[in-house]
Design a protein around this motif. Sequence first.
Motif, PDB file in Angstrom:
ATOM      1  N   SER A  33       0.826  -1.214   0.000  1.00  0.00           N
ATOM      2  CA  SER A  33       0.000   0.000   0.000  1.00  0.00           C
ATOM      3  C   SER A  33       0.855   1.256   0.000  1.00  0.00           C
ATOM      4  CB  SER A  33      -0.937   0.007   1.212  1.00  0.00           C
ATOM      5  OG  SER A  33      -1.759  -1.134   1.191  1.00  0.00           O
ATOM      6  N   HIS A  68      -1.469   0.397   8.804  1.00  0.00           N
ATOM      7  CA  HIS A  68      -2.636   0.579   7.945  1.00  0.00           C
ATOM      8  C   HIS A  68      -2.873  -0.671   7.129  1.00  0.00           C
ATOM      9  CE1 HIS A  68      -2.483   4.702   9.172  1.00  0.00           C
ATOM     10  NE2 HIS A  68      -1.194   4.685   8.903  1.00  0.00           N
ATOM     11  N   THR A 128      -4.296  -3.393   5.018  1.00  0.00           N
ATOM     12  CA  THR A 128      -5.381  -3.447   4.048  1.00  0.00           C
ATOM     13  C   THR A 128      -6.301  -4.610   4.399  1.00  0.00           C
ATOM     14  OG1 THR A 128      -3.779  -2.640   2.441  1.00  0.00           O
ATOM     15  CG2 THR A 128      -5.828  -3.539   1.567  1.00  0.00           C
ATOM     16  N   ASP A 169      -4.897  -3.478  -5.024  1.00  0.00           N
ATOM     17  CA  ASP A 169      -4.200  -3.632  -3.744  1.00  0.00           C
ATOM     18  C   ASP A 169      -4.922  -4.741  -2.984  1.00  0.00           C
ATOM     19  OD1 ASP A 169      -2.423  -3.199  -1.685  1.00  0.00           O
ATOM     20  OD2 ASP A 169      -3.451  -1.434  -0.888  1.00  0.00           O
TER      21      ASP A 169
END
Length: 317
Positions: free
Chosen positions: A193, A218, A220, A237
Amino acid sequence: MNNAFGIYHKENNVARIISENRAEYLLGFPDETISKFNKKKANKLFYVGDFVKYQAEGNEITQLELFSRETIISKSSNVTAKNYHFSDSEQVLATNIQQIFIFVPLDKNFALSKIERYVLVFSQEKVELTIVLSKKDLYRDYHNLVKNIQQLYPQINLLPISVYDESSIEQLKGMLSPGKTGMFIGTSGAGKSTVLNLIQDQYVAKVNDVKKDGKGKHTTTSSFVIFVPEMNYCIVDTPGFKGIDSNHSIDSNVLFDQIGQLALECKFRNCTHTSEPHCAVKAAVKDGILEQEILDRYQYNVNKLELLSKRRPSWRL
Ligand SMILES: Nc1nc2c(ncn2[C@@H]2O[C@H](COP(=O)(O)OP(=O)(O)OP(=O)(O)O)[C@@H](O)[C@H]2O)c(=O)[nH]1
Ligand SMILES: [Mg+2]
Ligand SMILES: [Zn+2]
């Protein structure tokens, strides 16, 4: 731009499934707009990456019809994160993909076997594979490592990158073929990401957000098709893998074709090239035609794959 999300169909009313959650599909349209579609209205299972023709009544989309899938990227589902589809324990990661970028971080858990594993599981016709050796800033002698892997497996596309080396990110950008869809896969925290953000936005602005400890916050949680208009390119992603294996048959020749060729001359068709008499593979090693190291790597990987096919605990990343 009227072909956002890789929508080149000549008909009207074409959209792409760009993400999903438990209740809804997210649809992307050629003009870059996005809307939701309740799964209860769907008459079948759709996957991220699918192109669909939709019917609408007023502003409301009432029906989706699937266009045939050019490619399907899947892996076995028994060791994966949530949020994927399950069908016969094969999990579809995305469809209509032409390029796969497999992120293998050069951190302390790096092992060559991970690269081999990914290549064996994800090689297929019509899809170009690249191994992105991410976080090369964490690996002192990565030049040497790359050289060694390349020597062993000249057929693998390798790209070492770091977010601290802008030219390496530019190199990655240069590999994205306009008009196509690529996907980023790899373990959680491999940098997918972060790199995607750099590709989308200004390099300099974003690199300051990178955390030095290399631990991702963070994470995903679901696959998402991102459209990059300047490059006319779509990138999916994906959430990080916990482990990797496959239920579809794996062709060891994608990595070990030399052994595959030699094995045709072994006395036994199911020769394991260990202790059988008249083994052409072992003879080739003795004659200096085949490197012992390649045979070792072959044995190691084939053993792993056999373990998997017997449904032993899976190979963790
Ligand atoms: N040292 C270093 N750290 C990096 C690099 N790229 C990313 N990171 C850091 O690695 C961590 C994880 O990055 P993410 O981009 O969230 O990883 P991801 O692959 O998307 O992870 P999941 O979404 O969980 O699958 C973050 O703290 C990043 O700042 C790099 O090139 N070098
Ligand atoms: Mg991520
Ligand atoms: Zn043999």
